[in-house]
Write a protein that holds these residues in place. Structure first.
Motif, short mmCIF file in Angstrom:
data_model
loop_
_atom_site.label_atom_id
_atom_site.label_comp_id
_atom_site.label_asym_id
_atom_site.label_seq_id
_atom_site.Cartn_x
_atom_site.Cartn_y
_atom_site.Cartn_z
N ARG A 199 101.18 -67.58 3.55
CA ARG A 199 100.82 -66.25 4.02
C ARG A 199 101.83 -65.28 3.43
N GLN B 16 93.30 -62.71 3.79
CA GLN B 16 94.12 -63.83 3.34
C GLN B 16 93.57 -65.16 3.87
N ASP B 17 93.17 -65.17 5.14
CA ASP B 17 92.63 -66.40 5.73
C ASP B 17 91.31 -66.80 5.07
N SER C 255 95.29 -59.68 7.02
CA SER C 255 95.49 -61.10 7.27
C SER C 255 94.16 -61.86 7.30
N ARG D 215 101.72 -71.95 5.03
CA ARG D 215 100.44 -71.96 5.74
C ARG D 215 100.19 -73.39 6.25
#
Length: 475
Positions: A443, A305-306, A302, A473
Motif C-alpha cells: 500500500r 489501490q485495493d 485506497s 500488503r
C-alpha cells in the motif's frame, strides 16, 4: 456589348484571416519580447496561464521569433497530421538537438525521417516484446526486492529515484544488452552526465538568441564535456553490438541496438548513434515520470489501490512479479491509471511546430519563420472533451458511458499522425509491469503534501519529488 461577370460576393460565414500581430497576448519589451517572462523549467505552466488570460490562440515573441499558442486539440491534430510536408519541429528544436548530436528520429525531417523511422519501428515492433519480457521481469524482481528492503527498514522511499532506476536499467538492457543495475548500484557516471542534457536543452530552446554559437558560458562548456563523454559511451555500445553480430551471423537480433544495426545501412551510422542516445534520454524519462505522476492519485484513493491489488493477485497468483507477458496484457486498468494521470499531469506539456511555407491555420496567417505551440493540458481538462475533467477516473478509458464526454483525440501524449511515438507500446508494457509489482505487494502513502510537489519542465514534465511510505500488503 460585352458580358460583365457579377462581382464575387463575400461569404458571410467565412472567418477573416488574421495576422499574428492582431492576436491578443502578454506585453513584452523591445528586442527581447516576452523572453524574460518565461522560466524554461516552468514554461508549460506560464503558457497555460496566458492561455487562460488571453484565450486561444494568443501570440508571444521571444527575441525576433513570433509565436502563436493554441489549446484546441483539433488544431494540434491538424498540425500533427500535416507533418512532415506542411510542418516540421518547431523553432530551434531540430537545430539544438542536431548541435548536441542527439537528433535522431525525433529531430529528423523529410527523407531522413522516412529512412530512420523504418529501422526504429522495426526495432520497436511489438512482436519482439515476448522475447524482451524475461529481461524486464528480472529488473522488476530487482525493484521488488529493493522496495521490500526499504519498506522493512521503515524508510521514506524516493519513488522518483526508484522508478528512474528501473527505467534506466530496462532501457539499457533492452536497447543495448548492457544492464547498468542502477537500482542497486546507483547512477553511474554516464547517467549523471545524461542528467545535464535536458535542462540545458530547454534553456537553449527558449533563449532569446543562440548565444552559444558565438561564445561559451561555463554551463555550455560543462554540457560539451558531458556530451563528449556520452557520445564516446554510445560508440562503445555500437562497436560491441557489431562485434557480437559478427560472431553470431544469422542469429536474430538480441536487443534494439542490434535490430537497428541489422535494419540500417552504413550510411545510417550517424543516425543510429543519435537514435541510441535518444533512447537513452527519452526512453527513461517519459516512462519514469508518467509512472511517478500516478502516485499522488493512487495514494489519495485506497479503494482504487485495493481494486488494482485484487486484479494483480488474481492474475499473478503468488508471484511477486507477473511471470507471463500474456497475463500482463489482460491488466488494462493498470495502463488506464497511467493514461488518466497523463491526462491531468501530462509529461509532454507542449508540442511545437514551424510551417514549411506560408499557410493559414484556424483563420490565422502563419509565415514560415514563426513557431506554433499546441498546449496539451487545456484540451484534456476541458469539460467538452472529458466528463468531470478534474476528477481522476481511470475507468473512463475502459467503460463507454452513454452521453458522457470522452474525446480520445484530445489525448496527445504520444503524438498522432505519421509521427506518433514509436516507443509507446514498450512504455505501456513497462508501466503495467511496474504498477502490478508495486500494488500487488504494498500500500502506498504519500509522505508529503500533494501541493508541495512542483512540476518541472525538463523536456518532459517531471515531479520535483515523490516521497512515499510503503506498507506491506497482507496476502
Amino acid at each position: 456589348m460585352h458580358f460583365k461577370p457579377p462581382e464575387p460576393q463575400p461569404n458571410p460565414g467565412a472567418k477573416r484571416v488574421r495576422r499574428i500581430e492582431e492576436l491578443r497576448g502578454p506585453r513584452g519589451i523591445p528586442w527581447l519580447g516576452n523572453a524574460l517572462q518565461i522560466d524554461p523549467s516552468k514554461a508549460h505552466r506560464q503558457f497555460e496561464q496566458w492561455a487562460a488570460e488571453y484565450g486561444s490562440p494568443y501570440r508571444l515573441k521571444v527575441g525576433p521569433k513570433r509565436i502563436v499558442v493554441w489549446t484546441d486539440h483539433h488544431v494540434a491534430n491538424q498540425l500533427l497530421r500535416d507533418r512532415p510536408k506542411a510542418f516540421r519541429r518547431g523553432g530551434r528544436i531540430s537545430q539544438v538537438l542536431e548541435e548536441m548530436r542527439i537528433g535522431g528520429l525525433f529531430a529528423a525531417e523529410g527523407s531522413a525521417w522516412l529512412s530512420q523511422r523504418k529501422f526504429v519501428m522495426q526495432a520497436l515492433n511489438a512482436t519482439h516484446f515476448p522475447g524482451f519480457y524475461p529481461t524486464l521481469r528480472t529488473i522488476a524482481l530487482r525493484l521488488h526486492a529493493r522496495l521490500t528492503r526499504l519498506s522493512e527498514e521503515g524508510r521514506v522511499v524516493d519513488m522518483l529515484h526508484e522508478l528512474t532506476g528501473f527505467t534506466v536499467d530496462a532501457v539499457c538492457a533492452l536497447a543495448f544488452g548492457a544492464d547498468p543495475n542502477t537500482l542497486e548500484q546507483g547512477p553511474d557516471r554516464i547517467q549523471r552526465q545524461l542528467q545535464r542534457i535536458f535542462p540545458m536543452f530547454m534553456k537553449r530552446l527558449l533563449a532569446p538568441f543562440p548565444y552559444w554559437r558565438w561564445f561559451r558560458l561555463p554551463q555550455d562548456r560543462a554540457l560539451d564535456a558531458a556530451l563528449d563523454e556520452v557520445h564516446a559511451y554510445v560508440q562503445t555500445l555500437i562497436d560491441a553490438a557489431r562485434t557480437q553480430m559478427q560472431r553470431t551471423p544469422g542469429q536474430p537480433p538480441a536487443n534494439l541496438l542490434q535490430s537497428m544495426l541489422a535494419a540500417g545501412t552504413d550510411a545510417d551510422a550517424a543516425a543510429i548513434a543519435a537514435n541510441v542516445l535518444t533512447l537513452l534520454l527519452a526512453g527513461e524519462d517519459t516512462t519514469a515520470h508518467s509512472l511517478a505522476w500516478t502516485i499522488p492519485y493512487l495514494c489519495s484513493d485506497s479503494a482504487l489501490q485495493d481494486e488494482l491489488a485484487a486484479q494483480a493477485r488474481q492474475a499473478m497468483g503468488g508471484d511477486a512479479v507477473c511471470s507471463d507477458y500474456r497475463l500482463l496484457q489482460q491488466l488494462d486498468l493498470f495502463e488506464a491509471v497511467v493514461t488518466e494521470a497523463q491526462r491531468l499531469k501530462p509529461v509532454v506539456g507542449m508540442l511545437s511546430f514551424t510551417p514549411t511555407s506560408a499557410t493559414v491555420v484556424d483563420d490565422v496567417a502563419l509565415p514560415p519563420d514563426c513557431i506554433v505551440y499546441a498546449l496539451s493540458r487545456p484540451a484534456m481538462t476541458d469539460a467538452s472533451n472529458f466528463r468531470d475533467p478534474q476528477h481522476f477516473d481511470p475507468h473512463r478509458w475502459l467503460e463507454r458511458r452513454d452521453g458522457a464526454a470522452h474525446e480520445p483525440r484530445a489525448f496527445l501524449q504520444f503524438g498522432a499522425g505519421p509521427r506518433v511515438c514509436p516507443g509507446r507500446h514498450l512504455a505501456a508494457v513497462q508501466m503495467r509491469l511496474v504498477l502490478t509489482t508495486i500494488l500487488n505487494s504494498f500500500r502506498m502513502e504519500l509522505a508529503c503534501a500533494p501541493e508541495s510537489i512542483e512540476e518541472i519542465n525538463a523536456f518532459t514534465v517531471m515531479p520535483s519529488r515523490m516521497p512515499v511510505r510503503l506498507r506491506p500488503r497482507n496476502k
